[in-house]
Design an enzyme around this catalytic site. Structure first.
Site, short mmCIF file in Angstrom:
data_model
loop_
_atom_site.label_atom_id
_atom_site.label_comp_id
_atom_site.label_asym_id
_atom_site.label_seq_id
_atom_site.Cartn_x
_atom_site.Cartn_y
_atom_site.Cartn_z
N HIS A 123 -38.93 145.29 -15.60
CA HIS A 123 -37.53 145.05 -15.24
C HIS A 123 -37.24 143.57 -14.99
CE1 HIS A 123 -36.65 149.25 -15.21
NE2 HIS A 123 -37.47 149.52 -14.21
N ASP A 144 -42.17 153.88 -20.26
CA ASP A 144 -41.72 154.15 -18.90
C ASP A 144 -40.40 154.94 -18.93
OD1 ASP A 144 -42.22 152.80 -15.92
OD2 ASP A 144 -40.10 153.23 -16.29
N HIS A 189 -37.77 154.44 -17.15
CA HIS A 189 -36.63 153.53 -17.04
C HIS A 189 -36.67 152.47 -18.14
CE1 HIS A 189 -37.32 155.11 -12.93
NE2 HIS A 189 -36.00 155.14 -12.88
N ASP A 220 -43.65 157.79 -15.01
CA ASP A 220 -42.56 158.40 -14.26
C ASP A 220 -41.73 159.33 -15.14
OD1 ASP A 220 -41.86 156.10 -15.61
OD2 ASP A 220 -40.68 155.23 -13.98
#
Length: 343
Positions: free
Chosen positions: A159, A195, A197, A284
């Site tokens: 991120h 991932d 996200h 995740d």
């Protein structure tokens, strides 16, 4: 497959995360890395090695000097200002405001932050630097002839943009490693982010370039962090047009559907013919993850690793998300085992 690990990740032991209007214990915690490390050992997946210490030069190939300096000195400035808690941003340069870093530490926190979810604490700088060392050491193993290596990075990185932190990320380990491959002679590098996200930082870093193919398979950003990037119409700009791919799925997505996205991503990687593959590895996507909404099961990660391995590329895994601490070790190890089945 060798795993690179540093105990210095313990230097970041945050106690505060803003969630639902209250401060909670962060989902991103030291036990994540320890659980993964123990599972790698228990499954005898390969040698565990310590990282080499690198200087700032590889970081500055991706992140701005001003941002790096901010991260290095943020905590001491925060403490010197007499702030009683962890450094959490609360002001931002919103639309219509000047995009400049103020002198005040509160202002600079907001200028360099994606959101209020991620605090900066004593030891954050040391842990983030060690996480980069882990990624670059694993990158050197792959560049030196290893078929694959696992960088057990903590804190995670995907991120983090060139001058932004957030989503538990400070330095973009995957992007720094990809740039290192290029600086050492690779012509093309692919980054395939699995991932849950969206890898917003990685996308923004390479969005105007055609020497790095960036692909992310993730939850719909209309519904989940990072909200403002990661949509399917984002394909790259300028020289980078056509070199970014976002594959977006809704809540409740099972592996049978997610796997179709992985197949599309792998086909794009194969067509790109990169010299190396970087996989920001988040688990995740697991059905029990507390901050995600996909429905992958532990056995599915074996198939994920096997498909990545069938690409036949020199491959670097960098650890990203995964917040079901009881399952994270099993799920990560399954990816690595699945990959090793192709060796």
């Amino acid at each position: 497959m060798k795993t690179v690990y540093s105990p210095l990740h313990h230097r970041r032991t945050a106690t505060s995360e803003l969630d639902g209007g209250v401060l909670i214990a962060p989902h991103e915690r030291p036990s994540r890395a320890e659980t993964i490390l123990q599972r790698v050992r228990d499954q005898a997946l390969g040698e565990i090695v310590a990282p080499v210490n690198f200087d700032l030069a590889p970081i500055l190939r991706v992140h701005t000097l001003e941002y790096v300096s901010f991260l290095e000195h943020c905590w001491e400035e925060w403490a010197a200002a007499g702030k009683p808690g962890e450094a959490i941003p609360q002001f931002w340069p919103a639309r219509g405001m000047r995009q400049r870093a103020p002198k005040d530490i509160d202002g600079r926190l907001g200028y360099y932050a994606l959101g209020a979810d991620t605090s900066i604490t004593e030891g954050t700088w040391e842990a983030a630097r060690a996480s980069v060392d882990v990624a670059l050491t694993a990158q050197e193993l792959v560049a030196g002839g290893e078929r694959a290596a696992f960088a057990l990075c903590r804190p995670p990185g995907h991120h983090a943009a060139a001058d932004l932190f957030g989503g538990y990320c400070f330095f973009n380990n995957a992007a720094i490693a990809a740039q290192a491959f290029l600086d050492q002679g690779a012509k093309r590098v692919a980054i395939l982010d699995v991932d849950f996200h969206h890898g917003n930082g990685t996308q923004s870093i390479f969005y105007h370039r055609n020497d790095v193919l960036t692909i992310s398979i993730h939850g719909d950003p209309d519904l989940v962090f990072p909200h403002f990037l990661g949509f399917e119409d984002e394909i790259g700009e300028g020289d980078g047009a056509g070199y970014n791919l976002n594959i977006v799925y809704p809540p409740g997505t099972p592996f049978s559907e997610w796997q179709q996205g992985l197949e599309t991503a792998c086909e794009r990687v194969a067509d790109f013919r990169p010299d190396a593959l970087v996989v920001p590895l988040g688990v995740d996507t697991f059905e029990g993850d507390p901050i995600s909404f996909f429905r992958l099961k532990s056995e599915n990660y074996l198939a994920m690793g096997e498909r990545l391995g069938r690409l036949g590329l020199p491959t670097l895994f960098t650890m990203e998300g995964g917040y079901d601490v009881d399952a994270i070790g099993v799920n990560v190890a399954n990816v690595l085992k699945g990959f090793d089945l192709t060796l």
